[in-house]
Design a protein around this motif. Structure first.
Motif, PDB file in Angstrom:
ATOM      1  N   PHE A 152      52.888  -7.620  88.938  1.00  0.00           N
ATOM      2  CA  PHE A 152      53.833  -7.119  87.942  1.00  0.00           C
ATOM      3  C   PHE A 152      53.126  -6.051  87.120  1.00  0.00           C
ATOM      4  O   PHE A 152      51.993  -6.241  86.678  1.00  0.00           O
ATOM      5  CB  PHE A 152      54.297  -8.253  87.024  1.00  0.00           C
ATOM      6  CG  PHE A 152      55.142  -7.779  85.875  1.00  0.00           C
ATOM      7  CD1 PHE A 152      56.489  -7.504  86.059  1.00  0.00           C
ATOM      8  CD2 PHE A 152      54.595  -7.593  84.617  1.00  0.00           C
ATOM      9  CE1 PHE A 152      57.273  -7.053  85.001  1.00  0.00           C
ATOM     10  CE2 PHE A 152      55.364  -7.155  83.554  1.00  0.00           C
ATOM     11  CZ  PHE A 152      56.710  -6.880  83.745  1.00  0.00           C
ATOM     12  N   LEU A 153      53.784  -4.908  86.927  1.00  0.00           N
ATOM     13  CA  LEU A 153      53.190  -3.777  86.219  1.00  0.00           C
ATOM     14  C   LEU A 153      54.098  -3.343  85.079  1.00  0.00           C
ATOM     15  O   LEU A 153      55.334  -3.418  85.181  1.00  0.00           O
ATOM     16  CB  LEU A 153      53.002  -2.576  87.163  1.00  0.00           C
ATOM     17  CG  LEU A 153      52.411  -2.836  88.547  1.00  0.00           C
ATOM     18  CD1 LEU A 153      52.516  -1.583  89.403  1.00  0.00           C
ATOM     19  CD2 LEU A 153      50.971  -3.284  88.433  1.00  0.00           C
ATOM     20  N   SER A 154      53.495  -2.868  83.994  1.00  0.00           N
ATOM     21  CA  SER A 154      54.267  -2.273  82.906  1.00  0.00           C
ATOM     22  C   SER A 154      53.484  -1.105  82.317  1.00  0.00           C
ATOM     23  O   SER A 154      52.250  -1.139  82.239  1.00  0.00           O
ATOM     24  CB  SER A 154      54.589  -3.301  81.821  1.00  0.00           C
ATOM     25  OG  SER A 154      53.437  -3.611  81.064  1.00  0.00           O
ATOM     26  N   ASP A 165      48.950   0.485  79.716  1.00  0.00           N
ATOM     27  CA  ASP A 165      49.201  -0.070  81.051  1.00  0.00           C
ATOM     28  C   ASP A 165      48.766  -1.533  81.102  1.00  0.00           C
ATOM     29  O   ASP A 165      47.712  -1.902  80.581  1.00  0.00           O
ATOM     30  CB  ASP A 165      48.422   0.710  82.117  1.00  0.00           C
ATOM     31  CG  ASP A 165      48.965   2.097  82.349  1.00  0.00           C
ATOM     32  OD1 ASP A 165      50.182   2.286  82.209  1.00  0.00           O
ATOM     33  OD2 ASP A 165      48.169   3.003  82.674  1.00  0.00           O
ATOM     34  N   LEU A 166      49.589  -2.333  81.769  1.00  0.00           N
ATOM     35  CA  LEU A 166      49.278  -3.752  81.969  1.00  0.00           C
ATOM     36  C   LEU A 166      49.652  -4.120  83.399  1.00  0.00           C
ATOM     37  O   LEU A 166      50.714  -3.732  83.890  1.00  0.00           O
ATOM     38  CB  LEU A 166      50.062  -4.611  80.981  1.00  0.00           C
ATOM     39  CG  LEU A 166      49.930  -6.138  81.146  1.00  0.00           C
ATOM     40  CD1 LEU A 166      48.511  -6.581  80.822  1.00  0.00           C
ATOM     41  CD2 LEU A 166      50.933  -6.855  80.252  1.00  0.00           C
ATOM     42  N   ALA A 167      48.778  -4.855  84.075  1.00  0.00           N
ATOM     43  CA  ALA A 167      49.052  -5.311  85.437  1.00  0.00           C
ATOM     44  C   ALA A 167      48.418  -6.670  85.653  1.00  0.00           C
ATOM     45  O   ALA A 167      47.292  -6.919  85.203  1.00  0.00           O
ATOM     46  CB  ALA A 167      48.506  -4.314  86.456  1.00  0.00           C
ATOM     47  N   PHE A 168      49.125  -7.552  86.327  1.00  0.00           N
ATOM     48  CA  PHE A 168      48.533  -8.820  86.751  1.00  0.00           C
ATOM     49  C   PHE A 168      49.236  -9.254  88.028  1.00  0.00           C
ATOM     50  O   PHE A 168      50.416  -8.965  88.249  1.00  0.00           O
ATOM     51  CB  PHE A 168      48.631  -9.904  85.663  1.00  0.00           C
ATOM     52  CG  PHE A 168      50.024 -10.204  85.197  1.00  0.00           C
ATOM     53  CD1 PHE A 168      50.824 -11.148  85.831  1.00  0.00           C
ATOM     54  CD2 PHE A 168      50.557  -9.541  84.097  1.00  0.00           C
ATOM     55  CE1 PHE A 168      52.095 -11.435  85.382  1.00  0.00           C
ATOM     56  CE2 PHE A 168      51.834  -9.816  83.637  1.00  0.00           C
ATOM     57  CZ  PHE A 168      52.610 -10.768  84.277  1.00  0.00           C
ATOM     58  N   GLY A 169      48.463  -9.934  88.895  1.00  0.00           N
ATOM     59  CA  GLY A 169      49.034 -10.301  90.179  1.00  0.00           C
ATOM     60  C   GLY A 169      48.237 -11.373  90.894  1.00  0.00           C
ATOM     61  O   GLY A 169      47.181 -11.824  90.438  1.00  0.00           O
ATOM     62  N   PHE A 170      48.767 -11.748  92.060  1.00  0.00           N
ATOM     63  CA  PHE A 170      48.211 -12.831  92.876  1.00  0.00           C
ATOM     64  C   PHE A 170      48.073 -12.335  94.303  1.00  0.00           C
ATOM     65  O   PHE A 170      48.954 -11.646  94.826  1.00  0.00           O
ATOM     66  CB  PHE A 170      49.154 -14.039  92.836  1.00  0.00           C
ATOM     67  CG  PHE A 170      48.759 -15.162  93.759  1.00  0.00           C
ATOM     68  CD1 PHE A 170      47.793 -16.070  93.383  1.00  0.00           C
ATOM     69  CD2 PHE A 170      49.372 -15.298  95.009  1.00  0.00           C
ATOM     70  CE1 PHE A 170      47.429 -17.106  94.234  1.00  0.00           C
ATOM     71  CE2 PHE A 170      49.016 -16.324  95.863  1.00  0.00           C
ATOM     72  CZ  PHE A 170      48.040 -17.237  95.465  1.00  0.00           C
ATOM     73  N   ARG A 171      46.942 -12.662  94.931  1.00  0.00           N
ATOM     74  CA  ARG A 171      46.718 -12.295  96.332  1.00  0.00           C
ATOM     75  C   ARG A 171      46.440 -13.534  97.164  1.00  0.00           C
ATOM     76  O   ARG A 171      45.633 -14.383  96.779  1.00  0.00           O
ATOM     77  CB  ARG A 171      45.559 -11.311  96.454  1.00  0.00           C
ATOM     78  CG  ARG A 171      45.260 -10.897  97.904  1.00  0.00           C
ATOM     79  CD  ARG A 171      44.215  -9.802  97.959  1.00  0.00           C
ATOM     80  NE  ARG A 171      44.676  -8.619  97.240  1.00  0.00           N
ATOM     81  CZ  ARG A 171      43.907  -7.573  96.981  1.00  0.00           C
ATOM     82  NH1 ARG A 171      42.635  -7.563  97.368  1.00  0.00           N
ATOM     83  NH2 ARG A 171      44.390  -6.541  96.332  1.00  0.00           N
TER      84      ARG A 171
END
Length: 317
Positions: A152-154, A165-171
Motif C-alpha cells: 500500500f502506497l500513499s 511518501d509512505l509505503a508498507f507491504g508483505f512479500r
C-alpha cells in the motif's frame, strides 16, 4: 514543441517494441536472497509519466550482503547491477509494468523478466493512494509463483514544496528445490551462502517491508530532493537435501530444516531532476541497522557506510 513531438514519436515506438519483447522474454528465476528488488525505494503513489508509456533504465552498485563478514584489510566484494522497467498506462488509474534484470549483460547474473506489476491508484483530499501487486513470473509448478509482493502506497502534498511518501507491504517467498553451489571465497555468514556444496534447497518464508520519507520540490517541473528511511524483516525456513554421489534407485533423500530470521534498516537519499520528456535520478542508500539469527548465532551491526549502495535511474517518458 513540434521538435519535442518529433523526438518523442520514435522513442514511443521503441518503447512499445521493448514492452512487447518483455512479455516474450524468459522469466529468469531469482534467488531467494539475491533478488532484483525495485520496490519501496523512492516508490510513489503518483504516476510520473504522461504519454501512456515510459521506459526506465537503472545502473547501480550492489555491495555484498549485510550478513557477509568483512575481511580485515579488504573491501567487501560487490556487483554492478543493470535493470530496465517498462510502464504502460493500462487505464487512467491503472498502470502495468514489466521489470527486467539485465545484470548478466555486464557480469554474472540472470537476464530475463523478473517482475510483473499492476498498480491501481486513486486521489482523495490532496493525497494519492495506490495498491501495488507484483509477482515473480518464474513458475515453480504446484508452488505457484516464486514470489508475490503486495504493498500500500500513499503520497501526500504537505505544502507547495513538500510531499510525504509512505509505503508498507508483505512479500511471500516460495522457491522450489534448486542447486546452490557454495563459493568458498565468499566466506560464511551470508544468508545466500548458507547452503552446502552440492546441496539442493527449498526456501519458504515471508517478509515485511516499509518506507517513510519526505521530498523537497525545488523547480516548477517537480524536481526534488528526497530522504527516506527503509526497513525490512524476513522469516525463512530452508529445507535442504544433499543427494549422495550415487543414490540407489528409489532411495529417498532426507531433508534438513533450518530457520533464518533477520532484518535491516536503511537511510536513502536521492535527487530527481525532472523534465517533460525525461527524468535523471541518482541515489545512495546506507545501511544503518542490521540484525539476524542464523543457525542460532546472533548477528548485530550498526551503521555500515562500507556497504552503501548507489546508482542512477534514467526515465524516458
Amino acid at each position: 514543441m513540434k521538435a519535442l513531438t518529433a523526438i518523442s514519436r520514435p522513442l514511443r515506438t521503441a518503447a512499445l517494441a521493448l514492452f512487447a519483447a518483455a512479455w516474450v522474454a524468459p522469466a529468469a528465476a531469482q534467488g531467494a536472497f539475491q533478488t532484483l528488488d525495485p520496490f519501496y525505494q523512492d516508490e510513489s503513489a503518483r504516476r510520473d509519466f504522461f504519454g501512456g508509456l515510459a521506459v526506465s533504465g537503472e545502473v547501480g552498485y550492489r555491495t555484498a550482503s549485510l550478513l557477509q563478514p568483512a575481511v580485515e584489510g579488504q573491501q567487501a566484494p560487490g556487483a554492478l547491477a543493470l535493470s530496465a522497467q517498462l510502464d504502460y498506462a493500462l487505464h487512467p488509474q491503472v498502470d502495468l509494468s514489466a521489470i527486467m534484470d539485465l545484470s548478466g549483460g555486464v557480469g554474472s547474473g540472470p537476464i530475463g523478466l523478473s517482475w510483473i506489476v499492476v498498480k491501481p491508484y486513486w486521489h482523495n483530499d490532496r493525497t494519492d493512494y495506490a495498491v501495488r501487486i507484483a509477482i515473480d513470473p518464474a513458475s515453480e509448478g504446484s508452488l505457484g509463483f516464486r514470489q508475490t509482493d503486495v504493498a500500500f502506497l500513499s503520497t501526500a502534498s504537505l505544502s507547495p514544496t513538500l510531499t510525504h511518501d509512505l509505503a508498507f507491504g508483505f512479500r511471500r517467498v516460495r522457491t522450489g528445490y534448486e542447486d546452490r553451489p557454495l563459493d568458498p571465497e565468499a566466506g560464511q555468514g551470508n544468508v545466500s551462502r548458507l547452503i552446502a556444496d552440492g546441496a539442493r534447497v527449498r526456501v519458504i518464508g515471508q517478509e515485511l517491508h516499509g518506507a517513510w520519507g519526505y521530498n523537497v520540490l525545488f523547480d516548477p517541473a517537480g524536481s526534488r530532493l528526497s530522504l527516506q528511511l527503509l526497513a525490512e524483516a524476513g522469516d525463512y525456513t530452508l529445507l535442504s537435501a544433499a543427494a549422495p554421489e550415487a543414490p540407489a534407485p528409489g532411495e529417498e533423500v532426507a531433508a534438513e530444516e533450518e530457520r533464518v530470521r533477520g532484518g535491516s534498516g536503511w537511510l536513502r537519499g536521492g535527487l530527481e531532476f525532472n523534465r517533460p520528456s525525461y527524468q535523471l535520478a541518482p541515489y545512495v542508500t546506507i545501511p544503518i541497522l542490521t540484525w539476524a539469527d542464523v543457525r542460532g548465532e546472533p548477528v548485530r551491526h550498526g551503521p555500515r557506510p562500507d556497504r552503501a549502495r548507489f546508482g542512477v535511474r534514467v526515465t524516458l517518458r
